[in-house]
Design a protein around this motif. Structure first.
Motif, mmCIF file in Angstrom:
data_model
loop_
_atom_site.group_PDB
_atom_site.id
_atom_site.type_symbol
_atom_site.label_atom_id
_atom_site.label_comp_id
_atom_site.label_asym_id
_atom_site.label_seq_id
_atom_site.Cartn_x
_atom_site.Cartn_y
_atom_site.Cartn_z
ATOM 1 N N ASP A 140 10.753 92.188 -63.436
ATOM 2 C CA ASP A 140 9.336 92.396 -63.750
ATOM 3 C C ASP A 140 8.498 92.138 -62.510
ATOM 4 O OD1 ASP A 140 6.822 92.619 -64.771
ATOM 5 O OD2 ASP A 140 7.122 91.249 -66.450
ATOM 6 N N THR B 50 5.504 92.630 -62.030
ATOM 7 C CA THR B 50 4.147 92.177 -62.334
ATOM 8 C C THR B 50 4.093 90.679 -62.603
ATOM 9 O OG1 THR B 50 4.346 92.539 -64.727
ATOM 10 C CG2 THR B 50 3.701 94.428 -63.373
ATOM 11 N N ARG B 51 5.273 90.052 -62.766
ATOM 12 C CA ARG B 51 5.289 88.622 -63.081
ATOM 13 C C ARG B 51 5.220 87.819 -61.798
ATOM 14 N NH1 ARG B 51 10.137 87.643 -66.264
ATOM 15 N NH2 ARG B 51 11.220 87.036 -64.365
ATOM 16 N N ASP B 52 4.309 86.908 -61.743
ATOM 17 C CA ASP B 52 4.124 86.073 -60.560
ATOM 18 C C ASP B 52 4.696 84.686 -60.833
ATOM 19 O OD1 ASP B 52 3.388 84.994 -58.161
ATOM 20 O OD2 ASP B 52 1.263 84.761 -58.690
#
Length: 502
Positions: free
Chosen positions: A64, A66-68
């Motif tokens: 993912d 978009t996952r930080d």
């Protein structure tokens, strides 16, 4: 959910690559998970997006962009921490670890075998040991899940962290590899770290769930306007026979299967007679250390006449005296019942084979009684092998059929499964046969046995025998087919007939 804990459905994208939206919706409805996890291997963003659109709940992807950083998801009161790599948990990762995490999910945890020494190690072991030492509350800490290992992998590794030996419970959540179609696993994750795994082949959803329907037949049914199982269940045989490649027998099978699943009931194929039971009806189940058991540490029996359950347990099993539970069981059976009639699911292929062997080897004084006075029946054999009935489960496994009939397990029983029990018993036997592997500095892949929760195992066995009774009742009370069309009767039987000649 009706069980204690959270259900996590782990999806390997390749298992759904050839399944359409209806099959995806069907599998989500069937498992009814609290959380969906898309594993790293074979990741396909199209499949992940399809799941997010179809599921009204959290969908976490191992891949993912978009996952930080780490992500925490709470589902059914259970807290999951998702990380990309084990190093993200290390002491140098920055933030102090949370102490309220129940499960850490990281597909970077995988076993590796040295090509020269052939020793097995766990990638990321040092990092997760450091994390668990810092994050644990008292003597407890999170359990680690990884999609890089097959569901059913269940070992406790150890590692040194800051001078302390740390136990690292590792459970796999990857697909179970099977010929034809891999099985999608759904894990019931209890807050105390206990996990039960259920799985269903990926090709048992949508129209493909119907007996006699493969990919080509499913496409032809859809093209003819039969978009779902309900449409097939309501169809006439003439309409189904109009589909290319479907004859009378196949149409009856397909429609019977659709009705069995849609209505959660047994559909009789034949009018095979139902002879009376010769003796006192008892439902029985054995739990062992595997498909070729060296011990039978747990035997459960349910007597419907007395509405009583009793079990025989050997909590310290050894191969040197593998028959303790068997001796207690057959001694009790002979004292209580002159002519018992045992009923076991798939008993002819498993339970009775091994009980016969164990009675002969470990309780020879009862061998004549066992052979001459104990009747044995197998509803699986009668329904499936003799082709007398269509069952409502996606598989012919007992728990799947019983669930389709409306049976619900309590939280203790739901937190155990047969494969996990067998694995842990094998580890106990290995410890009793040799050195205590917990003391090894460098454990191998099967180094440390996870303990058996015997109380949960007993409740699991009890659930099994009561489910055998429920399936038997459904078989015995199912209306016989009318002619060859298997049309259901409007009459609902109010009394149970005798036991079929299983």
């Amino acid at each position: 959910m009706t069980t204690e804990g959270a259900t996590l459905l782990a999806v390997h994208c390749e298992t759904l690559a050839e399944r359409g939206d209806p099959a995806t919706a069907d599998l989500l409805e069937y498992f009814d998970p609290d959380l969906v996890y898309v594993t790293r291997d074979g990741f396909d963003p199209r499949i992940a997006s399809r799941l997010r659109r179809a599921f009204d709940g959290p969908v976490v992807r191992a891949v993912d962009p978009t996952r930080d950083g780490p992500q925490v998801v709470t589902a059914a009161g259970v807290r999951f921490l998702f990380v990309d790599t084990p190093d993200a948990l290390g002491a140098d990762a920055g933030d102090a670890p949370r102490t309220d995490i129940d499960y850490v999910v990281c597909d970077g945890l995988e076993t590796r075998t040295d090509a020269v020494s052939l020793e097995v190690d766990l990638a990321g072991r040092a990092a997760i040991a450091d994390y668990r030492l810092r994050a644990r509350s008292g003597d407890t800490g999170p359990t680690f899940l990884t999609g890089a290992l097959e569901a059913g992998y269940d070992y406790v590794w150890t590692a040194m962290a800051d001078g302390t030996r740390v136990r690292l419970p590792i459970r796999g959540c990857g697909p179970r590899r099977r010929p034809g179609a891999d099985e999608l696993p759904c894990l019931t994750c209890a807050p105390d770290g206990s996990i039960a795994v259920t799985s269903v082949p990926a090709d048992r959803f949508g129209l493909a769930a119907l007996e006699g329907v493969g990919p080509e037949t499913a496409d032809r049914l859809r093209a003819a306007g039969f978009d779902d199982r309900a449409a097939v269940a309501d169809a006439s045989l003439e309409a189904l026979r109009s589909v290319r490649g479907i004859g009378t027998a196949t149409a009856e099978t397909i429609r019977g299967s659709a009705r069995a699943i849609a209505e959660g009931r047994v559909v009789r194929r034949t009018d095979a007679p139902v002879p009376p039971v010769d003796g006192s009806l008892l439902f029985v189940d054995i739990e062992t250390d595997g498909l070729h058991p060296t011990v039978i540490p747990l035997i459960g029996v349910y007597d419907p006449g007395r509405d009583a359950y009793v079990d025989f347990v050997d909590e310290e099993p050894t191969r040197n005296d593998a028959g303790r539970a068997t001796r207690a069981f057959v001694d009790w059976l002979a004292a209580e019942y002159d002519r018992p009639a045992l009923v076991a699911w798939n008993g002819r292929e498993f339970d009775y084979v091994h009980l016969e062997r164990f009675v002969t080897a470990h309780a020879p004084a009862y061998h004549d009684y066992w052979r001459e006075h104990v009747s044995r029946y197998d509803p699986y054999d009668w329904a499936v092998r003799q082709d007398n009935a269509i069952l409502p489960g996606r598989t012919n496994r007992l728990a799947d059929i019983a669930a389709a009939l409306g049976c619900e397990r309590g939280p203790d029983a739901a937190a155990m499964d047969g494969r996990t029990f067998a694995t842990r018993v094998r580890r106990l036997l290995e410890r009793s046969d040799g050195e205590d592997e917990c003391e090894r500095e460098m454990p191998t892949d099967d180094a440390v046995p996870a303990g058996v929760d015997w109380e949960r195992a007993r409740r699991y066995c009890e659930a099994d025998v009561r489910e055998v009774a429920a399936v038997y009742d459904a078989l015995a009370s199912a209306p016989e087919p009318t002619g060859t069309t298997a049309e259901p009767s409007d009459e609902q039987p109010t009394t149970q007939t005798g036991l079929t000649d299983f």
